[in-house]
Design an enzyme around this catalytic site. Structure first.
Site, PDB file in Angstrom:
ATOM      1  CG  LEU A   1       4.238  -0.356  -2.740  1.00 53.21           C
ATOM      2  CD1 LEU A   1       5.517  -1.070  -3.176  1.00 53.21           C
ATOM      3  CD2 LEU A   1       3.962   0.846  -3.634  1.00 53.21           C
ATOM      4  N   GLY A   2      -0.262  -1.797  -1.201  1.00 55.34           N
ATOM      5  CA  GLY A   2      -1.343  -2.779  -1.124  1.00 55.34           C
ATOM      6  C   GLY A   2      -0.777  -4.175  -0.911  1.00 55.34           C
TER       7      GLY A   2
ATOM      8  CG  ASP B   1     -13.779  -3.962   4.698  1.00 51.75           C
ATOM      9  OD1 ASP B   1     -13.284  -3.090   3.958  1.00 51.75           O
ATOM     10  OD2 ASP B   1     -14.628  -3.719   5.573  1.00 51.75           O
TER      11      ASP B   1
ATOM     12  CG  ASP C   1      -6.248   4.616   8.337  1.00 56.67           C
ATOM     13  OD1 ASP C   1      -5.489   5.435   7.785  1.00 56.67           O
ATOM     14  OD2 ASP C   1      -7.481   4.610   8.168  1.00 56.67           O
TER      15      ASP C   1
ATOM     16  N   GLY D   1      -7.494   9.275  11.611  1.00 59.98           N
ATOM     17  CA  GLY D   1      -6.750   9.553  12.835  1.00 59.98           C
ATOM     18  C   GLY D   1      -7.050   8.521  13.908  1.00 59.98           C
ATOM     19  CB  ALA D   2     -10.251   7.334  15.336  1.00 57.13           C
TER      20      ALA D   2
HETATM   21  O1  RIB Z   1      -8.873   4.971   5.916  1.00 59.06           O
HETATM   22  C1  RIB Z   1     -10.166   4.485   6.209  1.00 59.06           C
HETATM   23  C2  RIB Z   1     -10.978   5.536   6.861  1.00 59.06           C
HETATM   24  O2  RIB Z   1     -11.192   6.592   5.943  1.00 59.06           O
HETATM   25  C3  RIB Z   1     -12.369   5.117   7.277  1.00 59.06           C
HETATM   26  O3  RIB Z   1     -12.398   4.581   8.561  1.00 59.06           O
HETATM   27  C4  RIB Z   1     -13.178   6.382   7.104  1.00 59.06           C
HETATM   28  O4  RIB Z   1     -13.693   6.886   8.280  1.00 59.06           O
HETATM   29  C5  RIB Z   1     -12.263   7.377   6.400  1.00 59.06           C
HETATM   30  O5  RIB Z   1     -11.737   8.309   7.271  1.00 59.06           O
END
Ligand code: RIB
Length: 302
Positions: free
Chosen positions: A221-222, A246, A252, A40-41
């Site tokens: 799809l990466g 990474d 997200d 979420g964050a």
């Molecule tokens: O999608 C990545 C996130 O998944 C990470 O930041 C971790 O906290 C998990 O929620």
């Protein structure tokens, strides 16, 4: 225009390993830093850094991890008045990243488990006022449903991880965002059988999700980009080619950027073209939120 994220906040404990350990195996690693995370964050920060006005509803604990967990949310200008400080530990994610950039993640919910229906209903007015409500799968299903029930405009859902949620609430997603693995699990949750060969066929997965009742679907799809599917048709949105360091939080970054552009008035397809570039930028840096671009950063070209 505004976005509200009702979701998780984690402190990410990230370690780098040459390769992922097998069960029972001990490996030497490096890193061990605490960085801000939580799906979420992460999505809220990614959207805010792309210029969106973002409000957050969630919770952190009363421990030392709360401050690092909130670092980027605070810095990126997300409205944090909907964040509660509860008598629990802050959500914690233990992340192992291998040399090829792939990760495994274990999440301990802590304070995120407090984002239940009662907590979410305290923010009904703000949720109802938002143009987009953005949800993931790291808060209790009752909190998730309360957020959908309170929404009066667009609901965007990235059900990651795929947890059991109310069927009608889930089907409000426009779009549902998922990777291929999650898409198959969502279909199964909705009672559809997914044949082995179909689970690796994005076109088929997206078509089945539309048939199940979603207004629109975006499959990530990466390195291949994303598939945008609506009842009018589907289109592959290619990703720029970059060297991944990474991949933590790349999905997200995509979700936050997509929603920021939808909120700014883009079509779903145009928003996805921007979001793949934001996600590609994110995989070139370490950590989740720390790797996200601002509007001033040069995004990779397709
Ligand atoms: O999608 C990545 C996130 O998944 C990470 O930041 C971790 O906290 C998990 O929620």
């Amino acid at each position: 225009m505004s976005i509200i994220v009702v979701g998780s906040i984690n402190a990410d404990l990230a370690v780098q390993v040459h390769r992922h350990p097998k069960p029972g195996e001990t490996l030497m690693g490096s890193g061990g830093t605490i960085t801000p995370g939580g799906k979420g964050a992460n999505q809220a920060v990614a959207a805010a850094l792309q210029g969106a006005s973002v409000r957050f509803v969630g919770a952190v604990g009363n421990d030392a991890y709360a401050t690092p967990a909130l670092r980027c949310l605070t810095k990126s200008g997300v409205d944090l008045t909907g964040i509660s400080h509860v008598e629990d530990t802050t959500g914690l994610a233990v992340i192992a990243i291998s040399a090829d950039g792939e990760n495994t993640i274990i999440v301990i919910p802590g304070a995120n488990a407090w984002v239940d229906a009662e907590a979410v209903k305290q923010h009904t007015t703000d949720i109802a006022a938002a143009d987009i409500v953005l949800l993931q799968g790291e808060i209790p299903a009752e909190g998730f449903q309360a957020a959908v029930d309170a929404a009066t405009h667009r609901v965007v859902i990235n059900l990651a991880p795929v947890v059991p949620v109310d069927r009608d609430a889930l089907l409000q997603a426009d779009p549902l965002m998922a990777n291929e693995h999650e898409a198959a699990l969502v279909l199964q949750q909705l009672g559809h059988e997914v044949a082995e060969e179909d689970s690796k066929n994005p076109e088929k997965l997206a078509a089945d999700l539309l048939d199940a009742g979603f207004a629109s679907v975006v499959l990530t799809l990466g390195a291949a980009g994303a598939l945008v599917a609506t009842p009018e048709g589907s289109e592959l949105v290619p990703s720029p080619k970059v060297t991944a360091v990474d991949t933590t939080g790349a999905g997200d970054a995509f979700a936050g950027a997509l929603v920021a552009r939808l909120d700014a008035g883009d079509s779903l397809l145009d928003a996805a073209h921007h979001a793949v570039r934001v996600a590609a930028y994110a995989v070139t840096g370490r950590g989740a939120q720390d790797s996200y671009p601002t509007r001033d950063d040069q995004l990779p070209q397709v």
